[in-house]
Scaffold this motif. Sequence first.
Motif, mmCIF file in Angstrom:
data_model
loop_
_atom_site.group_PDB
_atom_site.id
_atom_site.type_symbol
_atom_site.label_atom_id
_atom_site.label_comp_id
_atom_site.label_asym_id
_atom_site.label_seq_id
_atom_site.Cartn_x
_atom_site.Cartn_y
_atom_site.Cartn_z
ATOM 1 N N GLY A 1 0.837 -1.198 0.000
ATOM 2 C CA GLY A 1 0.000 0.000 0.000
ATOM 3 C C GLY A 1 0.866 1.239 0.000
ATOM 4 N N THR A 2 0.226 2.388 -0.159
ATOM 5 C CA THR A 2 0.934 3.665 -0.206
ATOM 6 C C THR A 2 0.207 4.669 0.672
ATOM 7 O OG1 THR A 2 1.693 3.256 -2.469
ATOM 8 C CG2 THR A 2 1.762 5.539 -1.690
ATOM 9 N N VAL A 3 0.970 5.427 1.439
ATOM 10 C CA VAL A 3 0.432 6.522 2.246
ATOM 11 C C VAL A 3 0.949 7.822 1.650
ATOM 12 C CG1 VAL A 3 0.314 7.591 4.523
ATOM 13 C CG2 VAL A 3 0.382 5.093 4.321
ATOM 14 N N SER A 4 0.050 8.713 1.256
ATOM 15 C CA SER A 4 0.476 9.996 0.689
ATOM 16 C C SER A 4 0.282 11.096 1.735
ATOM 17 C CB SER A 4 -0.304 10.332 -0.584
ATOM 18 O OG SER A 4 -1.682 10.477 -0.316
ATOM 19 N N GLN B 1 4.648 1.878 1.274
ATOM 20 C CA GLN B 1 5.446 2.961 0.696
ATOM 21 C C GLN B 1 4.864 4.315 1.093
ATOM 22 O OE1 GLN B 1 5.198 1.907 -3.497
ATOM 23 N NE2 GLN B 1 7.231 0.974 -3.398
ATOM 24 N N PHE B 2 5.709 5.346 1.044
ATOM 25 C CA PHE B 2 5.278 6.699 1.388
ATOM 26 C C PHE B 2 5.559 7.649 0.237
ATOM 27 C CE2 PHE B 2 5.690 4.719 5.478
ATOM 28 C CZ PHE B 2 4.691 5.308 6.251
ATOM 29 N N THR C 1 -4.215 13.963 -1.482
ATOM 30 C CA THR C 1 -3.331 13.376 -0.475
ATOM 31 C C THR C 1 -4.160 12.763 0.640
ATOM 32 O OG1 THR C 1 -1.325 13.812 0.830
ATOM 33 C CG2 THR C 1 -3.083 15.431 0.995
ATOM 34 N N ASP C 2 -3.587 11.773 1.319
ATOM 35 C CA ASP C 2 -4.296 11.129 2.426
ATOM 36 C C ASP C 2 -4.283 12.001 3.673
ATOM 37 O OD1 ASP C 2 -4.746 8.781 0.926
ATOM 38 O OD2 ASP C 2 -2.766 8.000 1.460
ATOM 39 N N ALA D 1 -15.020 13.844 4.269
ATOM 40 C CA ALA D 1 -15.930 12.896 3.627
ATOM 41 C C ALA D 1 -15.207 11.666 3.100
ATOM 42 C CB ALA D 1 -16.669 13.594 2.473
ATOM 43 N N ARG D 2 -13.941 11.548 3.421
ATOM 44 C CA ARG D 2 -13.148 10.445 2.865
ATOM 45 C C ARG D 2 -12.754 9.451 3.949
ATOM 46 N NH1 ARG D 2 -7.101 10.884 0.126
ATOM 47 N NH2 ARG D 2 -6.879 8.676 -0.335
ATOM 48 N N GLN D 3 -12.953 8.173 3.660
ATOM 49 C CA GLN D 3 -12.480 7.128 4.556
ATOM 50 C C GLN D 3 -11.071 6.748 4.118
ATOM 51 O OE1 GLN D 3 -14.953 3.638 4.755
ATOM 52 N NE2 GLN D 3 -14.283 3.170 6.847
ATOM 53 N N LEU D 4 -10.133 6.918 5.010
ATOM 54 C CA LEU D 4 -8.725 6.706 4.659
ATOM 55 C C LEU D 4 -8.410 5.232 4.457
ATOM 56 C CD1 LEU D 4 -6.784 9.073 7.086
ATOM 57 C CD2 LEU D 4 -7.162 9.392 4.642
ATOM 58 N N PRO D 5 -7.395 4.930 3.637
ATOM 59 C CA PRO D 5 -6.864 3.564 3.600
ATOM 60 C C PRO D 5 -6.393 3.143 4.992
ATOM 61 C CG PRO D 5 -5.962 4.882 1.795
ATOM 62 C CD PRO D 5 -6.698 5.826 2.690
ATOM 63 N N VAL D 6 -6.458 1.856 5.256
ATOM 64 C CA VAL D 6 -6.085 1.348 6.571
ATOM 65 C C VAL D 6 -4.648 1.740 6.932
ATOM 66 C CG1 VAL D 6 -5.734 -0.744 7.934
ATOM 67 C CG2 VAL D 6 -7.724 -0.558 6.443
ATOM 68 N N ALA D 7 -3.738 1.673 5.972
ATOM 69 C CA ALA D 7 -2.339 2.022 6.240
ATOM 70 C C ALA D 7 -2.214 3.469 6.700
ATOM 71 C CB ALA D 7 -1.484 1.784 4.997
ATOM 72 N N ALA D 8 -2.975 4.379 6.072
ATOM 73 C CA ALA D 8 -2.922 5.791 6.457
ATOM 74 C C ALA D 8 -3.480 5.989 7.862
ATOM 75 C CB ALA D 8 -3.696 6.642 5.457
ATOM 76 N N GLU D 9 -4.547 5.271 8.197
ATOM 77 C CA GLU D 9 -5.117 5.372 9.546
ATOM 78 C C GLU D 9 -4.116 4.897 10.597
ATOM 79 O OE1 GLU D 9 -8.759 3.198 9.529
ATOM 80 O OE2 GLU D 9 -9.914 4.845 8.660
ATOM 81 N N GLU D 10 -3.448 3.801 10.305
ATOM 82 C CA GLU D 10 -2.472 3.271 11.251
ATOM 83 C C GLU D 10 -1.282 4.217 11.382
ATOM 84 O OE1 GLU D 10 -0.804 0.833 14.065
ATOM 85 O OE2 GLU D 10 -2.833 0.805 13.229
ATOM 86 N N PHE D 11 -0.857 4.807 10.260
ATOM 87 C CA PHE D 11 0.266 5.730 10.319
ATOM 88 C C PHE D 11 -0.071 6.965 11.151
ATOM 89 C CE2 PHE D 11 2.766 9.323 8.630
ATOM 90 C CZ PHE D 11 4.026 8.870 8.975
#
Length: 331
Positions: free
Chosen positions: A91-94, A121-122, A141-142, A276-286
């Motif tokens: 996955g990628t976190v932006s 990845q970031f 961006t996330d 209004a956006r649900q973040l990817p799980v990786a972004a939430e954890e980060f």
Amino acid sequence: MINQSLRYFSAIARLGSIREAAEELHIAQSALSRQIQKLEEEFGVPLFERHARGVKLTSAGEILLRHAQTNLRQIERVRSEIDALKGLRRGTVSIRSIETLVPHLLPRAVTRFSRRYPGIQFEITIDGSDQVVAAVREGRTDIGLAFYPPAEAELETVFKMREPLVAVMSAHHPLAGRPKVSLADCAAYPIASPMKHTGSHSLIEVACTAAGIHISPTLETNAIQLRVEFVKVNHGITFLPRLSAPDSLRSGELVAVPIRDRLMNNATIDAITHSARQLPVAAEEFLRVLQGEFQDLHELAYAPPRREAAAAGSARSVRAVAKAPTGDRRS
């Protein structure tokens, strides 16, 4: 797949150029043009207006872009939840961030997270607060990390840290020994200022207006390090959060003097996402890792400088000797 076509379409809309989008996506310009032509045939309307300098969305294109961004975010969320079942293996976190957090916070947070989830990845872009806010608002961006961002319906603050602006100057500056200074005090010296359209510049302007003073900066730059070096070599002053120069402050080379003007103490650094956006799980954890690192760094930045700590240690030693019984001393 329709999702691939929407991704191509969104890239062209963001860049305003089929050529630039093709370069970013690493596909042939002709192949990208065919994908857009198929979309236009499917919807029965032009999606872009072509002109000499690129392309511009039509009204129909703007409608499709809104739905495309929602669709792509949902697909990313599905992918991230599936990845979560595999232990966040890819996955990628932006991230869009202000420069203040570059020297310490972001490297530490990314390193800590990557040890736990090495497949993530970031993508990190450094920008002014206004551009950080715009990237979050537009779904580019996330996570956004901004100084003193405006309150907007599209933005959700995940966490914030109070981070007042302080007057940063050389330890040998005439004002360095004062417990507090005012903006009027600082205005008598050369000022290194942040660029316009940044959160800190906006706050300084508002505070100066409230105080009825005008500051004409000697240096105006978007580079924090240049402002730090500027005040090291002359009797200048710059206004920064302490997190911007923790090493120089800890060593005692620079000092950070609190500012009396109330507005300068109202600032925060905020971690923001789209409401209004649900973040990817990786972004939430980060974000959870980031908040922990933020708190640790904040405590470090507000610790006393080394020279003060050393002086305090020496004072304790003197007091201990003074209190030692006379009979314990050796001649």
